[in-house]
Every structure is written in C-alpha cells, then in structure tokens.
Design a protein around this motif. Structure first.
Motif, PDB file in Angstrom:
ATOM      1  N   THR A   1       0.791  -1.209  -0.197  1.00 32.78           N
ATOM      2  CA  THR A   1       0.063   0.055   0.211  1.00 32.78           C
ATOM      3  C   THR A   1       0.849   1.162   0.023  1.00 32.78           C
ATOM      4  N   GLU A   2       1.729   1.190   0.754  1.00 33.03           N
ATOM      5  CA  GLU A   2       2.612   2.370   1.006  1.00 33.03           C
ATOM      6  C   GLU A   2       3.494   2.605  -0.396  1.00 33.03           C
ATOM      7  N   LEU A   3       3.937   1.598  -0.922  1.00 30.22           N
ATOM      8  CA  LEU A   3       4.747   1.605  -2.399  1.00 30.22           C
ATOM      9  C   LEU A   3       3.928   2.260  -3.244  1.00 30.22           C
ATOM     10  N   PHE A   4       2.754   1.512  -3.556  1.00 31.08           N
ATOM     11  CA  PHE A   4       1.819   1.938  -4.769  1.00 31.08           C
ATOM     12  C   PHE A   4       1.145   3.348  -4.766  1.00 31.08           C
ATOM     13  N   ARG A   5       0.932   3.707  -3.223  1.00 30.73           N
ATOM     14  CA  ARG A   5       0.448   4.942  -3.089  1.00 30.73           C
ATOM     15  C   ARG A   5       1.703   6.010  -3.488  1.00 30.73           C
ATOM     16  N   GLY A   6       2.917   5.517  -2.975  1.00 29.52           N
ATOM     17  CA  GLY A   6       4.144   6.604  -3.297  1.00 29.52           C
ATOM     18  C   GLY A   6       4.363   6.629  -4.564  1.00 29.52           C
ATOM     19  N   LEU A   7       4.371   5.509  -5.315  1.00 27.91           N
ATOM     20  CA  LEU A   7       4.334   5.736  -6.722  1.00 27.91           C
ATOM     21  C   LEU A   7       3.531   6.400  -7.462  1.00 27.91           C
TER      22      LEU A   7
ATOM     23  N   MET B   1      10.346   3.488 -21.849  1.00 27.93           N
ATOM     24  CA  MET B   1       9.860   2.712 -20.872  1.00 27.93           C
ATOM     25  C   MET B   1      11.090   2.378 -19.633  1.00 27.93           C
ATOM     26  N   VAL B   2      11.998   2.322 -20.210  1.00 26.19           N
ATOM     27  CA  VAL B   2      13.343   1.874 -19.298  1.00 26.19           C
ATOM     28  C   VAL B   2      13.526   3.060 -18.523  1.00 26.19           C
ATOM     29  N   ASP B   3      13.451   4.380 -19.034  1.00 26.44           N
ATOM     30  CA  ASP B   3      13.565   5.529 -18.541  1.00 26.44           C
ATOM     31  C   ASP B   3      12.431   5.582 -17.198  1.00 26.44           C
ATOM     32  N   GLN B   4      11.214   5.311 -17.782  1.00 26.49           N
ATOM     33  CA  GLN B   4      10.126   5.299 -16.832  1.00 26.49           C
ATOM     34  C   GLN B   4      10.218   4.124 -15.733  1.00 26.49           C
ATOM     35  N   ILE B   5      10.744   3.031 -15.960  1.00 27.22           N
ATOM     36  CA  ILE B   5      11.059   1.765 -15.096  1.00 27.22           C
ATOM     37  C   ILE B   5      12.103   2.488 -14.276  1.00 27.22           C
ATOM     38  N   ARG B   6      13.252   3.067 -14.409  1.00 31.65           N
ATOM     39  CA  ARG B   6      14.480   3.536 -13.680  1.00 31.65           C
ATOM     40  C   ARG B   6      13.868   4.537 -12.749  1.00 31.65           C
ATOM     41  N   ASP B   7      13.033   5.314 -13.121  1.00 36.05           N
ATOM     42  CA  ASP B   7      12.555   6.613 -12.233  1.00 36.05           C
ATOM     43  C   ASP B   7      11.640   6.055 -11.212  1.00 36.05           C
ATOM     44  N   GLY B   8      10.814   5.009 -11.417  1.00 39.58           N
ATOM     45  CA  GLY B   8       9.923   4.137 -10.604  1.00 39.58           C
ATOM     46  C   GLY B   8      10.705   3.657  -9.405  1.00 39.58           C
TER      47      GLY B   8
ATOM     48  N   ALA C   1      13.040   3.056  -4.198  1.00 44.65           N
ATOM     49  CA  ALA C   1      14.074   2.845  -3.361  1.00 44.65           C
ATOM     50  C   ALA C   1      13.964   3.858  -2.024  1.00 44.65           C
ATOM     51  N   GLN C   2      13.705   4.919  -2.331  1.00 41.12           N
ATOM     52  CA  GLN C   2      13.324   5.960  -1.465  1.00 41.12           C
ATOM     53  C   GLN C   2      12.251   5.747  -0.465  1.00 41.12           C
ATOM     54  N   ILE C   3      11.250   5.149  -1.130  1.00 39.64           N
ATOM     55  CA  ILE C   3       9.985   4.911  -0.501  1.00 39.64           C
ATOM     56  C   ILE C   3      10.394   3.677   0.728  1.00 39.64           C
ATOM     57  N   THR C   4      11.307   2.774   0.094  1.00 44.66           N
ATOM     58  CA  THR C   4      11.593   1.765   0.937  1.00 44.66           C
ATOM     59  C   THR C   4      12.506   1.979   1.882  1.00 44.66           C
TER      60      THR C   4
END
Length: 166
Positions: free
Chosen positions: A27-33, A140-147, A152-155
């Motif tokens: 929940t925290e991860l998907f909200r944060g993303l 897509m790779v840029d989007q995945i990298r940003d995500g 990582a910060q959310i974690t």
C-alpha cells in the motif's frame, strides 16, 4: 533493450522480502508511486515459491509521439519469488498490445554484510512496433528507472519508520 537497476538497503535479505510482500508495504509503495489503482489478484505461497499477480494502473501521461499506438498504461505484473535463491522472476503483461510488448526480468536481493542488502532488477524489454519500438523501449526503461529510484526512497523511508517504532 536490456536494463539493470541497483539499490542498497539497511536490512537483511529475509526481512526485506518479508516487508516487500506485506500488504502494508504494498500500500505504501503503490501510493508513493502514485498508482491510480492496484489490486493483488493472486497470492499463493507454495512453500519454496510465492506467486503474486498485481494489476496496476500508473498515473502517467503517454507522450504525444506514442499516443497513436499506446492507448492504455495499465499492466499486470506476474511475480514468482524463489525463496531459497532470494530472487523473483518478474513478467509484465500490458493491458494492450500483448503480442508486441515483452518485458521480463529478475529481481534479486543479496546480502552486503551485517544488516545490509542489495536489490537488483535486471531484465529486458522488447517492443515490436515499426518506427517507434526503440523509442518506446527507451521511454519505458527511463520510466522503470525513475520508478525504481522512487521505490528505493519509499523503501528506505518505510524501513526507517519501522526501525523508529521498534
């Protein structure tokens, strides 16, 4: 196009995985993303393997140059966590153009020393659309990298909050 993203965390691999598959962290991860929606549609623990399927709808705009072929950003993530190997095989299925889009990878967590681990996600994306495939792959790779950088910060924040509460 191949990709690889690496992040380090102050937690042992078993505790990382325990956190990673918890509903509170999801929940925290998907909200944060900033996902518009997410739903775990399958979660099965078969002892040596844990299966999880998540339907996700990111809140992202499709670039104008891709809008003629990319009509929807939703996707399904199919995960198979191999407990003894501390790695998870990941398969992404887009909501549209499944026959023209392939994304898969391995999400591995390895120890770095006492109380530390490294998360690495390495894989490949292939988009088979004439004239636009390579550009979509790069996007897509840029989007995945940003995500993954955001995740990582959310974690780290989640781990720090848990540590301060214990």
């Amino acid at each position: 196009m191949q990709f690889r993203f690496v992040h380090d965390f102050d937690v042992e691999p078993p505790q990382f995985w325990e956190m990673f598959f918890s509903e509170a962290f999801e929940t925290e991860l998907f909200r944060g993303l900033k996902m518009r929606s997410w739903k775990v549609t399958d979660r099965r623990d078969e002892g040596a393997k844990l299966h999880r399927t998540v339907k996700l709808e990111p809140a992202m705009a499709v670039p104008s140059w891709a809008s003629s072929v990319v009509k929807e950003t939703g996707y399904t993530e199919i995960d198979v966590f191999l407990k003894s190997e501390s790695k998870m095989n990941v398969q992404i299925e887009p909501a549209v153009m499944r026959d023209r889009f392939q994304l898969s990878g391995v999400f591995a967590v390895t120890p770095l020393g006492p109380g530390r681990c490294r998360r690495e996600f390495a894989g490949e994306i292939k988009v088979s659309i004439p004239l636009l495939g390579g550009k979509i792959e790069k996007f897509m790779v840029d989007q995945i990298r940003d995500g993954y950088d955001q995740a990582a910060q959310i974690t780290r924040d989640y781990l720090a909050k848990r540590k301060s509460q214990s």
